[in-house]
Motif scaffolding. Structure first.
Motif, PDB file in Angstrom:
ATOM      1  N   GLY A   2       0.837  -1.243  -0.165  1.00  0.00           N
ATOM      2  CA  GLY A   2      -0.086  -0.095   0.059  1.00  0.00           C
ATOM      3  C   GLY A   2       0.868   1.328   0.003  1.00  0.00           C
ATOM      4  N   PRO A   3       0.249   2.408   0.051  1.00  0.00           N
ATOM      5  CA  PRO A   3       0.920   3.715  -0.027  1.00  0.00           C
ATOM      6  C   PRO A   3       1.597   3.894   1.124  1.00  0.00           C
ATOM      7  CG  PRO A   3      -1.412   4.107   0.147  1.00  0.00           C
ATOM      8  CD  PRO A   3      -1.206   2.806  -0.005  1.00  0.00           C
ATOM      9  N   VAL A   4       2.517   4.626   1.285  1.00  0.00           N
ATOM     10  CA  VAL A   4       3.433   5.128   2.623  1.00  0.00           C
ATOM     11  C   VAL A   4       2.730   6.302   3.151  1.00  0.00           C
ATOM     12  CG1 VAL A   4       5.540   5.626   3.301  1.00  0.00           C
ATOM     13  CG2 VAL A   4       5.633   4.015   1.317  1.00  0.00           C
ATOM     14  N   THR A   5       2.452   5.956   4.393  1.00  0.00           N
ATOM     15  CA  THR A   5       1.901   6.799   5.089  1.00  0.00           C
ATOM     16  C   THR A   5       3.118   7.766   5.718  1.00  0.00           C
ATOM     17  OG1 THR A   5       0.012   5.596   5.854  1.00  0.00           O
ATOM     18  CG2 THR A   5       0.427   7.642   7.149  1.00  0.00           C
ATOM     19  N   ARG A   6       2.934   9.242   5.330  1.00  0.00           N
ATOM     20  CA  ARG A   6       3.835   9.950   5.867  1.00  0.00           C
ATOM     21  C   ARG A   6       3.452  10.978   7.001  1.00  0.00           C
ATOM     22  NH1 ARG A   6       7.212  12.496   0.778  1.00  0.00           N
ATOM     23  NH2 ARG A   6       5.050  13.065   0.122  1.00  0.00           N
ATOM     24  N   SER A   7       4.180  11.483   7.749  1.00  0.00           N
ATOM     25  CA  SER A   7       3.749  12.122   9.142  1.00  0.00           C
ATOM     26  C   SER A   7       3.230  13.680   8.498  1.00  0.00           C
ATOM     27  CB  SER A   7       5.044  12.253   9.860  1.00  0.00           C
ATOM     28  OG  SER A   7       5.589  11.300  10.280  1.00  0.00           O
ATOM     29  N   ARG A   8       2.399  14.138   9.595  1.00  0.00           N
ATOM     30  CA  ARG A   8       2.052  15.389   9.109  1.00  0.00           C
ATOM     31  C   ARG A   8       2.424  16.413  10.166  1.00  0.00           C
ATOM     32  NH1 ARG A   8      -3.542  17.761  10.457  1.00  0.00           N
ATOM     33  NH2 ARG A   8      -4.009  19.278   8.558  1.00  0.00           N
ATOM     34  N   VAL A   9       2.677  17.641   9.852  1.00  0.00           N
ATOM     35  CA  VAL A   9       3.007  18.679  11.017  1.00  0.00           C
ATOM     36  C   VAL A   9       1.959  19.801  10.868  1.00  0.00           C
ATOM     37  CG1 VAL A   9       4.890  20.325  11.679  1.00  0.00           C
ATOM     38  CG2 VAL A   9       5.678  18.111  11.055  1.00  0.00           C
ATOM     39  N   ALA A  57       1.269  11.270  13.669  1.00  0.00           N
ATOM     40  CA  ALA A  57       2.069   9.990  12.908  1.00  0.00           C
ATOM     41  C   ALA A  57       1.197   8.869  13.398  1.00  0.00           C
ATOM     42  CB  ALA A  57       3.467  10.005  13.037  1.00  0.00           C
ATOM     43  N   ASP A  58       0.812   7.978  12.505  1.00  0.00           N
ATOM     44  CA  ASP A  58       0.201   6.604  12.776  1.00  0.00           C
ATOM     45  C   ASP A  58      -0.795   6.885  13.899  1.00  0.00           C
ATOM     46  OD1 ASP A  58       2.409   5.329  11.518  1.00  0.00           O
ATOM     47  OD2 ASP A  58       3.704   5.196  13.286  1.00  0.00           O
ATOM     48  N   GLY A  59      -1.553   7.924  13.340  1.00  0.00           N
ATOM     49  CA  GLY A  59      -2.682   8.177  14.233  1.00  0.00           C
ATOM     50  C   GLY A  59      -2.718   8.748  15.571  1.00  0.00           C
ATOM     51  N   ALA A  60      -1.594   9.385  16.058  1.00  0.00           N
ATOM     52  CA  ALA A  60      -1.217   9.843  17.103  1.00  0.00           C
ATOM     53  C   ALA A  60      -0.714  11.390  16.906  1.00  0.00           C
ATOM     54  CB  ALA A  60      -0.151   9.100  17.997  1.00  0.00           C
ATOM     55  N   GLU A  61      -0.911  12.281  17.943  1.00  0.00           N
ATOM     56  CA  GLU A  61      -0.439  13.441  17.865  1.00  0.00           C
ATOM     57  C   GLU A  61       0.641  13.651  19.014  1.00  0.00           C
ATOM     58  OE1 GLU A  61      -2.812  16.986  16.423  1.00  0.00           O
ATOM     59  OE2 GLU A  61      -2.529  17.861  18.556  1.00  0.00           O
ATOM     60  N   THR A  62       1.685  14.320  18.686  1.00  0.00           N
ATOM     61  CA  THR A  62       2.781  14.629  19.700  1.00  0.00           C
ATOM     62  C   THR A  62       3.016  15.845  19.513  1.00  0.00           C
ATOM     63  OG1 THR A  62       3.734  12.383  18.946  1.00  0.00           O
ATOM     64  CG2 THR A  62       5.225  13.868  20.457  1.00  0.00           C
ATOM     65  N   GLY A  63       3.208  16.698  20.812  1.00  0.00           N
ATOM     66  CA  GLY A  63       3.642  17.976  20.841  1.00  0.00           C
ATOM     67  C   GLY A  63       4.988  18.173  20.907  1.00  0.00           C
ATOM     68  N   VAL A  64       5.339  18.721  19.691  1.00  0.00           N
ATOM     69  CA  VAL A  64       6.815  18.970  19.607  1.00  0.00           C
ATOM     70  C   VAL A  64       7.384  20.208  20.228  1.00  0.00           C
ATOM     71  CG1 VAL A  64       8.799  19.461  17.894  1.00  0.00           C
ATOM     72  CG2 VAL A  64       6.998  17.846  17.423  1.00  0.00           C
TER      73      VAL A  64
END
Length: 98
Positions: A2-9, A57-64
């Motif tokens: 399948g398509p590669v899922t890339r992260s979102r900022v 990423a991967d359905g989770a949001e992380t505060g940077v």
């Protein structure tokens, strides 16, 4: 395969504080550095003095970065390191590593 899922900022910035240009600059720097790792960098207007950078990423949001929690705005090398640690831990940032 399948398509590669890339992260979102997502960069959330206060419109009343006039932080849009700062948000755009960070977005451009992240897109240039992580052109293969990121699928999107979104700018989210808000109010109330907010300036936040989050990675989804991967359905989770992380505060940077959070201006209120971390104090002010990040140096670009620090922001890139924090994003890299989440989206491409093995990627070298070259001179920014020193």
């Amino acid at each position: 395969m399948g398509p590669v899922t890339r992260s979102r900022v997502v960069i959330t910035y206060c419109t009343r504080c006039k932080w849009q240009l700062r948000a755009q600059w960070y977005a451009g720097e992240l897109l240039q550095t992580f052109e293969e790792e990121l699928g999107e960098v979104a700018l989210r207007p808000a109010t109330g003095g907010v300036f936040r950078v989050d990675v989804e990423a991967d359905g989770a949001e992380t505060g940077v970065w959070n201006r209120k929690r971390d104090g002010g705005f990040p140096e670009i090398t620090e922001l890139k390191r924090r994003v890299r640690d989440l989206v491409a831990p093995n990627k070298s940032l070259g001179h920014a590593e020193r």
